[in-house]
Write an enzyme that holds these catalytic residues in place. Structure first.
Site, PDB file in Angstrom:
ATOM      1  CD  GLU A 305      -3.258   0.724   2.005  1.00 25.96           C
ATOM      2  OE1 GLU A 305      -4.293   1.425   1.860  1.00 25.96           O
ATOM      3  OE2 GLU A 305      -3.093  -0.044   2.970  1.00 25.96           O
ATOM      4  CE1 TYR A 381      -3.641  -3.813   1.143  1.00 23.93           C
ATOM      5  CE2 TYR A 381      -3.605  -2.461  -0.844  1.00 23.93           C
ATOM      6  CZ  TYR A 381      -4.101  -2.721   0.412  1.00 23.93           C
ATOM      7  OH  TYR A 381      -5.064  -1.895   0.961  1.00 23.93           O
ATOM      8  CG  ASP A 421      -2.854  -5.895   4.413  1.00 23.94           C
ATOM      9  OD1 ASP A 421      -3.501  -6.841   4.917  1.00 23.94           O
ATOM     10  OD2 ASP A 421      -3.320  -4.740   4.308  1.00 23.94           O
ATOM     11  CG  HIS A 519      -1.265  -2.572   8.317  1.00 24.62           C
ATOM     12  ND1 HIS A 519      -1.658  -3.887   8.162  1.00 24.62           N
ATOM     13  CD2 HIS A 519      -2.224  -1.820   7.706  1.00 24.62           C
ATOM     14  CE1 HIS A 519      -2.790  -3.938   7.488  1.00 24.62           C
ATOM     15  NE2 HIS A 519      -3.163  -2.699   7.201  1.00 24.62           N
TER      16      HIS A 519
END
Length: 528
Positions: A305, A381, A421, A519
């Protein structure tokens, strides 16, 4: 030689001891009476030198302290509260309580302050000239300095309240004693050749606020006197779960990480972090990737991200220091400033791939694969199912199977490490409130089954859960409702490895102290 990555952050050190310093306190205003109490019983037994007013600190006597008691007894409750507020002392309680607080405050604070000043000045002059400093000179302070002492708060009395405020109060900053002491040694070495007053350390910015650093002598004494029992509890070390099981315990990286491998043991250290917008992170002055690299000494850093556009990549590459020239970036082209992944390495890869080879999945920049001698490393991701679970079907019936097939194909030639993630809290232990999130993206039964069917049942091992089967550790906390402050989080970030190398994992860990994103980073140490 330690090769490091400079992304513009500052101060990632895990503090061994933390000193909580209110923003409005100045250098001379630190209270060293941590172990003392403000109770009335101690006041009655204290009959040594006391302070009577802020205008004449050098003339303080026990008689002056008694006069202060008589004066405070004649004040109204409102007058007492006003005067106590002016010097930063709590004003709760009856008039008797306020009088007691007033007397104790004046009797103890200046006495401690004079001791500190005498010690600090005598130490400095002895280092420079080898001469002694008289008590009279040590006490000859300005009214302003004395006023600063009067604004000092008893640490022992307010430690509980301050611990509760540490994450909520923007006027409170956190300093690392160990980090300050490393700067102190430099300051002390300069002091020996400088006859002028020793300057304070440089001011740091923490969470956008300025924190006044202390002189070397003050820092040393503060760190030595700080009692760990008085420090605020790190939220991730407290079990936070709506439905905890008997054998569950909270994750504490201080005590649960194994010792580092010896230098003669070949290994690689990988890290992964969803930065939730790299450009926004670069603007923060709170952290330093340099210090993170020195602390963790990672070989490869995977990012998710990044939210970069292709035009931003070259400028970012220019900020990589020597040793991390190998960087590979993919950006979303279907929606600018969205998604994006990267791998930054000091180990040159054998080859690099982008995406899974399917155009419908590869326009959002969600996957980078680097091939090394002994394994493939994927920074991924996974798409979020979104508000209203609009992308749930796409995620579980198209993306997950395609990614699973891709990694299984790679695995035919060498083991695979999939990190990033993955947008799924697999089990109830991986989310603070499982019952309240059964239809929330990331914890639906469809996503959890897909995660299990496409990855875990196909031979990939969740390294953190294998190492810590009964440990509650989160990697994501929402910005709303104080999620991080209360450790109400999700574990969405993973290191999944091929079963063939699962036993070579030395450590799979989380760094919950590292902020800057919603995060936190995760890491993997793999023996080769």
């Amino acid at each position: 030689m330690n090769y490091t990555l400079n992304l513009g952050f500052r101060n990632f050190l895990i503090p061994q001891r933390i000193g909580v310093i209110p923003k409005n306190l100045k250098i001379g205003a630190l209270n060293f009476g941590i172990s003392r109490r403000m109770g009335c019983q101690e006041l009655s037994s204290s009959s040594k030198s006391k302070s009577s007013s802020s205008s004449q600190p050098e003339e303080t006597t026990a008689e002056g302290a008694n006069n202060n008691g008589e004066t405070s007894a004649g004040m109204t409750v409102q007058e007492l509260k006003t005067k106590l507020r002016n010097v930063g002392v709590p004003t709760a309680g009856s008039k008797d309580d306020l009088v007691c607080t007033w007397n104790k405050f004046f009797s103890e604070e200046v006495d401690e302050f004079q001791e500190v000043v005498e010690d600090e000045k005598s130490t400095r002059v002895n280092d420079v000239h080898g001469e002694k400093v008289s008590k009279r000179k040590a006490k000859s302070l300005s009214v302003e300095e004395h006023a600063e002492v009067m604004s000092t708060v008893s640490v022992d009395k307010r430690s509980t309240r301050r611990a509760k405020q540490i994450h909520a109060d923007p006027n409170i900053t956190v300093e690392t004693c160990g980090h300050m002491q490393s700067k102190v040694s430099k300051t002390k070495s300069k002091a020996k050749s400088n006859t002028k007053k020793e300057p304070p350390l440089n001011t740091n910015k923490v969470s956008g606020k300025k924190a006044t650093c202390l002189t070397s002598d003050v820092v040393s004494e503060t760190c030595n006197k700080m009692d760990v029992s008085e420090l605020p509890v790190e939220p991730w070390t407290v079990l936070a779960h709506k439905k905890p099981q008997k054998d569950w315990i909270p994750y504490n990286p201080r005590t649960m990480r194994p010792p580092p491998l010896a230098n003669d043991v070949k290994h690689v250290k990988l890290m992964s972090w969803n930065v939730n917008g790299l450009r926004a992170l670069l603007k923060l002055e709170s952290f330093s990737a340099l210090e993170l690299a020195q602390r963790e000494d990672f070989d490869v850093l995977c990012l998710q991200e990044t939210k970069l556009q292709e035009k931003d990549v070259e400028a970012i590459k220019q900020r990589l220091l020597e040793g991390y020239e190998n960087s590979f970036w993919t950006c979303s082209v279907s929606k600018l400033g969205y998604s994006g992944t990267a791998i930054i390495s000091r180990i040159p890869p054998v080859s690099v791939r982008y995406g899974v080879g399917i155009s419908d999945h590869d326009s959002e920049g969600r996957l980078v694969t680097t091939e090394f001698d002994l394994f493939y490393l994927i920074s991924g991701y996974v798409p979020n199912s979104g508000d209203g679970l609009k992308r749930l079907s796409y995620r579980t019936t198209e993306w997950d199977p395609s990614l699973s097939n891709y990694v299984k194909e790679l695995e035919k030639s060498k083991p695979v490490i999939l990190t990033g993630d993955l947008n799924c809290a697999h089990q109830e232990i991986d989310i603070y409130n499982p019952a309240g999130n059964k239809r929330s993206a990331g914890f639906t039964i469809e996503e959890r089954m897909s995660f299990e069917e496409n990855f875990l049942k196909k031979g990939f091992v969740d390294t953190f859960r294998k190492q810590h089967p009964n440990v509650v550790g989160y990697t994501y906390w929402g910005f709303r409702h104080g999620g991080r402050k209360n450790n109400r989080g999700w574990r969405l970030d993973y290191f999944l490895v091929s079963e063939s190398i699962a036993d070579k994992v030395h450590d799979s860990y989380i760094l919950p102290d590292v902020t800057g994103s919603d995060h936190c980073p995760i890491g993997l140490v793999l023996k080769l």
